[in-house]
Motif scaffolding. Structure first.
Motif, PDB file in Angstrom:
ATOM      1  N   GLY A  15       0.801  -1.213   0.000  1.00  0.00           N
ATOM      2  CA  GLY A  15       0.000   0.000   0.000  1.00  0.00           C
ATOM      3  C   GLY A  15       0.832   1.260   0.000  1.00  0.00           C
ATOM      4  O   GLY A  15       0.318   2.344  -0.271  1.00  0.00           O
ATOM      5  N   THR A  16       2.112   1.122   0.300  1.00  0.00           N
ATOM      6  CA  THR A  16       3.030   2.261   0.326  1.00  0.00           C
ATOM      7  C   THR A  16       4.034   2.178  -0.815  1.00  0.00           C
ATOM      8  O   THR A  16       4.192   3.131  -1.583  1.00  0.00           O
ATOM      9  CB  THR A  16       3.785   2.311   1.669  1.00  0.00           C
ATOM     10  OG1 THR A  16       2.830   2.454   2.726  1.00  0.00           O
ATOM     11  CG2 THR A  16       4.760   3.490   1.710  1.00  0.00           C
ATOM     12  N   LYS A  19       1.736  -2.802  -4.541  1.00  0.00           N
ATOM     13  CA  LYS A  19       0.314  -3.134  -4.479  1.00  0.00           C
ATOM     14  C   LYS A  19       0.100  -4.494  -5.127  1.00  0.00           C
ATOM     15  O   LYS A  19       0.948  -4.985  -5.875  1.00  0.00           O
ATOM     16  CB  LYS A  19      -0.528  -2.078  -5.185  1.00  0.00           C
ATOM     17  CG  LYS A  19      -0.250  -1.943  -6.678  1.00  0.00           C
ATOM     18  CD  LYS A  19      -1.128  -0.864  -7.303  1.00  0.00           C
ATOM     19  CE  LYS A  19      -0.803  -0.679  -8.784  1.00  0.00           C
ATOM     20  NZ  LYS A  19      -1.648   0.370  -9.408  1.00  0.00           N
ATOM     21  N   ASP A 202       0.674   3.799   4.839  1.00  0.00           N
ATOM     22  CA  ASP A 202      -0.671   4.086   4.329  1.00  0.00           C
ATOM     23  C   ASP A 202      -1.775   3.840   5.342  1.00  0.00           C
ATOM     24  O   ASP A 202      -2.942   4.054   5.036  1.00  0.00           O
ATOM     25  CB  ASP A 202      -0.952   3.240   3.084  1.00  0.00           C
ATOM     26  CG  ASP A 202      -1.062   1.753   3.403  1.00  0.00           C
ATOM     27  OD1 ASP A 202      -0.151   1.228   4.074  1.00  0.00           O
ATOM     28  OD2 ASP A 202      -2.059   1.129   2.990  1.00  0.00           O
ATOM     29  N   ASN A 203      -1.415   3.415   6.544  1.00  0.00           N
ATOM     30  CA  ASN A 203      -2.424   3.049   7.535  1.00  0.00           C
ATOM     31  C   ASN A 203      -2.343   3.996   8.735  1.00  0.00           C
ATOM     32  O   ASN A 203      -1.315   4.054   9.407  1.00  0.00           O
ATOM     33  CB  ASN A 203      -2.220   1.596   7.973  1.00  0.00           C
ATOM     34  CG  ASN A 203      -3.323   1.092   8.874  1.00  0.00           C
ATOM     35  OD1 ASN A 203      -3.432   1.500  10.022  1.00  0.00           O
ATOM     36  ND2 ASN A 203      -4.147   0.191   8.350  1.00  0.00           N
ATOM     37  N   ILE A 220       1.325   9.953   6.228  1.00  0.00           N
ATOM     38  CA  ILE A 220       0.381   8.967   5.711  1.00  0.00           C
ATOM     39  C   ILE A 220       0.235   9.154   4.208  1.00  0.00           C
ATOM     40  O   ILE A 220      -0.030  10.257   3.726  1.00  0.00           O
ATOM     41  CB  ILE A 220      -0.995   9.114   6.393  1.00  0.00           C
ATOM     42  CG1 ILE A 220      -0.871   8.843   7.892  1.00  0.00           C
ATOM     43  CG2 ILE A 220      -2.001   8.147   5.769  1.00  0.00           C
ATOM     44  CD1 ILE A 220      -0.352   7.470   8.236  1.00  0.00           C
ATOM     45  N   LEU A 221       0.409   8.065   3.456  1.00  0.00           N
ATOM     46  CA  LEU A 221       0.173   8.090   2.013  1.00  0.00           C
ATOM     47  C   LEU A 221      -1.275   7.698   1.736  1.00  0.00           C
ATOM     48  O   LEU A 221      -1.714   6.611   2.120  1.00  0.00           O
ATOM     49  CB  LEU A 221       1.101   7.110   1.292  1.00  0.00           C
ATOM     50  CG  LEU A 221       2.538   7.524   1.003  1.00  0.00           C
ATOM     51  CD1 LEU A 221       3.131   6.618  -0.065  1.00  0.00           C
ATOM     52  CD2 LEU A 221       2.652   8.969   0.592  1.00  0.00           C
ATOM     53  N   ASP A 222      -1.972   8.578   1.071  1.00  0.00           N
ATOM     54  CA  ASP A 222      -3.366   8.317   0.701  1.00  0.00           C
ATOM     55  C   ASP A 222      -3.425   8.141  -0.815  1.00  0.00           C
ATOM     56  O   ASP A 222      -3.915   8.998  -1.546  1.00  0.00           O
ATOM     57  CB  ASP A 222      -4.258   9.472   1.166  1.00  0.00           C
ATOM     58  CG  ASP A 222      -5.715   9.278   0.794  1.00  0.00           C
ATOM     59  OD1 ASP A 222      -6.145   8.115   0.686  1.00  0.00           O
ATOM     60  OD2 ASP A 222      -6.414  10.290   0.599  1.00  0.00           O
ATOM     61  N   ARG A 223      -2.919   7.024  -1.291  1.00  0.00           N
ATOM     62  CA  ARG A 223      -2.827   6.794  -2.736  1.00  0.00           C
ATOM     63  C   ARG A 223      -4.190   6.600  -3.382  1.00  0.00           C
ATOM     64  O   ARG A 223      -4.344   6.820  -4.587  1.00  0.00           O
ATOM     65  CB  ARG A 223      -1.962   5.563  -3.011  1.00  0.00           C
ATOM     66  CG  ARG A 223      -0.475   5.746  -2.695  1.00  0.00           C
ATOM     67  CD  ARG A 223       0.309   4.556  -3.210  1.00  0.00           C
ATOM     68  NE  ARG A 223       1.737   4.611  -2.936  1.00  0.00           N
ATOM     69  CZ  ARG A 223       2.628   5.245  -3.697  1.00  0.00           C
ATOM     70  NH1 ARG A 223       2.212   5.905  -4.771  1.00  0.00           N
ATOM     71  NH2 ARG A 223       3.908   5.217  -3.394  1.00  0.00           N
ATOM     72  N   SER A 226      -8.770   7.975   0.274  1.00  0.00           N
ATOM     73  CA  SER A 226      -9.619   7.447   1.329  1.00  0.00           C
ATOM     74  C   SER A 226     -10.609   8.497   1.827  1.00  0.00           C
ATOM     75  O   SER A 226     -10.282   9.679   1.957  1.00  0.00           O
ATOM     76  CB  SER A 226      -8.750   6.972   2.499  1.00  0.00           C
ATOM     77  OG  SER A 226      -9.549   6.635   3.605  1.00  0.00           O
ATOM     78  N   HIS A 241      -0.348  12.307  -1.138  1.00  0.00           N
ATOM     79  CA  HIS A 241      -0.918  11.354  -2.082  1.00  0.00           C
ATOM     80  C   HIS A 241       0.082  10.338  -2.633  1.00  0.00           C
ATOM     81  O   HIS A 241      -0.305   9.243  -3.013  1.00  0.00           O
ATOM     82  CB  HIS A 241      -1.586  12.090  -3.250  1.00  0.00           C
ATOM     83  CG  HIS A 241      -2.847  12.780  -2.858  1.00  0.00           C
ATOM     84  ND1 HIS A 241      -2.904  14.132  -2.580  1.00  0.00           N
ATOM     85  CD2 HIS A 241      -4.106  12.306  -2.652  1.00  0.00           C
ATOM     86  CE1 HIS A 241      -4.142  14.462  -2.238  1.00  0.00           C
ATOM     87  NE2 HIS A 241      -4.886  13.380  -2.261  1.00  0.00           N
ATOM     88  N   ASP A 242       1.354  10.689  -2.740  1.00  0.00           N
ATOM     89  CA  ASP A 242       2.332   9.753  -3.279  1.00  0.00           C
ATOM     90  C   ASP A 242       3.721  10.173  -2.823  1.00  0.00           C
ATOM     91  O   ASP A 242       3.899  11.200  -2.149  1.00  0.00           O
ATOM     92  CB  ASP A 242       2.247   9.677  -4.811  1.00  0.00           C
ATOM     93  CG  ASP A 242       2.357  11.038  -5.475  1.00  0.00           C
ATOM     94  OD1 ASP A 242       3.160  11.885  -5.004  1.00  0.00           O
ATOM     95  OD2 ASP A 242       1.663  11.267  -6.483  1.00  0.00           O
TER      96      ASP A 242
END
Length: 287
Positions: A15-16, A19, A202-203, A220-223, A226, A241-242
């Motif tokens: 997730g980071t 995937k 990512d969590n 926190i990465l929000d790819r 969320s 975001h990335d």
């Protein structure tokens, strides 16, 4: 928490940096179909897998710890997944399906690296920072998955829940990463302190809360955009975001790059990994 100098960056994995290709339920369905069994629908099996994973993690935290056989942990999880989905197979068929699934998750067929990962890791090392993995994962990530995906030789250490027998958000996993790094520091060089570390994951619960508890600085990465991201921000999280945005975020806050001799004394990866990188000496990113 006042930030002094960034000396180290740690990253989560799934997730980071990577995937899954497709959905886990699809992989399980394909494995069943290969052995002549009608495939349960994805939605049902996907929900069954999540339930089985949670149950197995509760029964055997940290993949059972360093003394427990990882393959047996996943065998139990896969069996429960099909059971919860309402599909039951004869013992040999179940074993054949399991071996197919287990092999798939050790191959390129299951994973994809996000496009921004390798450039980000290269940028971190070009700036002389220590970079490593801190993840709730079993030893397969270090032994095969990360090397296969071209990530292993781009990091300086790997710290996994299976090996340390503790899982994020427990701060002890982050503390274990620091011990791993500091045990390799040359005599007379200052230890890396938690306030000198950024952790990227990512969590929110596992990465943000865990890193905060260890006195590190989480991002926190929000790819996948969320719906909870705004709540995370309201709770004080840095949500980006990335990894390209993470780099820009760090660069915008950079005051200077302070020369240091750490990489001159450690022109190899921690733990004896040979990487043949010429980093031009160590520098510490001040933000």
């Amino acid at each position: 928490m006042a930030l002094r100098a960034v000396r180290m960056i740690t990253l989560d994995v799934t997730g980071t940096m990577i995937k899954f290709k497709g959905h886990i339920g699809d992989i399980y369905c394909k494995a069943a179909a290969m052995h002549g069994n009608v495939c349960p629908d994805y939605d049902r099996l996907h929900q069954a897998f999540k339930l089985a994973y949670d149950e197995t993690s509760t029964e055997l935290p940290a993949f059972g710890g360093p003394e427990y056989n990882t393959k047996n942990w996943w065998r139990k999880c896969v069996q429960r997944s099909f059971d919860h989905a309402g599909f039951h197979f004869k013992a040999q068929v179940q074993e054949n399906i399991f071996h197919n699934i287990y092999a798939t998750f050790g191959s390129h067929e299951a994973y994809e690296v996000f496009d921004d990962v390798i450039p980000f890791l290269q940028w971190v090392r070009q700036n002389g920072l220590i970079v490593g993995v801190v993840s709730n994962a079993c030893e397969r990530y270090e032994d095969s998955v990360l090397p296969m995906l071209g990530i292993y030789d781009k990091v300086d250490f790997v710290c996994l829940s299976k090996t340390e027998n503790v899982e994020k958000p427990d701060p002890r996993l982050f503390e274990a990463a620091l011990r791993q790094v500091n045990s390799s520091q040359p005599r007379g060089f200052p230890f890396v302190r938690p306030e000198e570390v950024y952790h990227i994951g990512d969590n929110y619960e596992k990465d943000h809360i865990g890193a905060k508890a260890a006195r590190m600085h989480p991002i926190i990465l929000d790819r996948f955009n969320s719906k909870k991201a705004d709540v995370w921000r309201e709770n004080g999280a840095h949500v980006l975001h990335d990894l390209a945005e993470v780099r820009q975020w760090l660069e915008l806050r950079k005051c200077s790059l302070r020369p240091s001799r750490w990489w001159e004394a450690n022109n190899h990866s921690l733990g004896g990994k040979s990487d043949n990188h010429s980093l031009g000496g160590n520098r510490t990113l001040i933000v």
